[in-house]
Design an enzyme around this catalytic site. Structure first.
Site, PDB file in Angstrom:
ATOM      1  N   LYS A  78       0.827  -1.216   0.000  1.00 33.27           N
ATOM      2  CA  LYS A  78       0.000   0.000   0.000  1.00 33.27           C
ATOM      3  C   LYS A  78       0.863   1.268   0.000  1.00 33.27           C
ATOM      4  O   LYS A  78       0.770   2.113   0.890  1.00 33.27           O
ATOM      5  CB  LYS A  78      -0.970   0.009   1.182  1.00 33.27           C
ATOM      6  CG  LYS A  78      -2.019  -1.099   1.139  1.00 33.27           C
ATOM      7  CD  LYS A  78      -3.035  -0.957   2.272  1.00 33.27           C
ATOM      8  CE  LYS A  78      -4.121  -2.009   2.179  1.00 33.27           C
ATOM      9  NZ  LYS A  78      -3.633  -3.373   2.496  1.00 33.27           N
ATOM     10  N   ASP A  81       2.961   7.714  -0.939  1.00 41.22           N
ATOM     11  CA  ASP A  81       3.837   8.847  -0.651  1.00 41.22           C
ATOM     12  C   ASP A  81       4.208   9.519  -1.963  1.00 41.22           C
ATOM     13  O   ASP A  81       3.768   9.087  -3.038  1.00 41.22           O
ATOM     14  CB  ASP A  81       5.089   8.376   0.101  1.00 41.22           C
ATOM     15  CG  ASP A  81       5.593   9.409   1.102  1.00 41.22           C
ATOM     16  OD1 ASP A  81       5.622  10.606   0.729  1.00 41.22           O
ATOM     17  OD2 ASP A  81       5.950   9.031   2.227  1.00 41.22           O
TER      18      ASP A  81
END
Length: 245
Positions: A78, A81
């Site tokens: 997951k 950023d």
């Protein structure tokens, strides 16, 4: 052969659209489950960052099992950023995920740069053997992946080209040819747990909502006999999948 073609070939050859989530804290448990359920799955999902004893030896053993039983390795990282950070998270550090995981998950809240960061960590040749799943919907109660978020997640995912393997979702969210739909939170009996997870049945997910790959964790991993339980899920889910073809 593209990653999508490779996965669909496994699905057809093994008659399995089952992915098992091996979310354990010890490498030995992941390898044990991989050996037990390997003949019945098309993918094995890992969470390498929760392993207390992650090592290159573990990676090698897992890759050997994937080759032996013919399944893909799916690291549920997951990524979420900015692109530059994701580029290093994917290819560097202790985990070096890009070197062993065929598929990773990505949360597109940061925008398209998060996928660009993943691709930047790979050579053109490596990009053909790797792919991502964009999280469009989640299976937990009161999650914030609302309809508007899902719409934008699908748009970003579809723009990623061949690097997009599909979407993590609770129903079919894309009409783009070749895009696959993967659904976690699947059990033979609907229900939930005390931490907000909501379970739906294969009949609901594959039969009614049109998803392709079911992701099953505790329903198999905590069973008395994971191998036979995986075989049951495999049979049920694949029969539903075939009826749609």
């Amino acid at each position: 052969m593209s990653l999508q073609e490779r996965l669909l070939s496994i699905v057809e050859k093994k008659k399995s659209n089952l992915c098992v989530a091996a979310d354990f804290e010890n490498s030995a448990d992941v390898l044990r489950i991989a050996e037990q359920v390997g003949p019945h799955i098309c993918m094995l999902k890992t969470h390498a960052d929760i392993l207390v004893d992650f090592s290159q030896e573990f990676v090698t053993s897992l890759q050997d099992l994937a080759k032996k039983h013919n399944f893909l390795i799916f690291e549920d990282r997951k990524f979420a950023d900015i692109g530059k950070t994701v580029q290093h998270q994917y290819s560097a550090g202790t985990l070096k995920i890009s070197s062993w995981a065929d598929v990773v998950t990505v949360n597109v809240l940061p925008g398209p740069g998060v996928i660009q960061g993943l691709k930047a960590a790979l050579s053109e040749q490596e990009q053909r053997s790797r792919g991502c799943l964009v999280i469009a919907e989640m299976s937990s109660a009161d999650n914030l992946a609302t309809a508007d978020y899902t719409k934008h997640a699908v748009e970003i995912g579809e723009a990623a080209g061949d690097f997009l393997l599909g979407f993590i979702c609770q129903h079919r969210v894309s009409q783009k040819p070749g895009v696959l739909h993967f659904t976690p939170g699947v059990k033979l009996q609907a229900g939930g747990d005390n931490l907000g997870q909501c379970y739906l049945t294969p009949e609901e997910i594959v039969g009614r909502r049109g998803c392709d790959i079911i992701i099953v964790g505790r329903g198999i991993c905590q069973a008395d006999c994971p191998a036979s339980t995986a075989q049951t899920y495999q049979k049920v889910a694949y029969e539903l999948y075939q009826k749609r073809q």
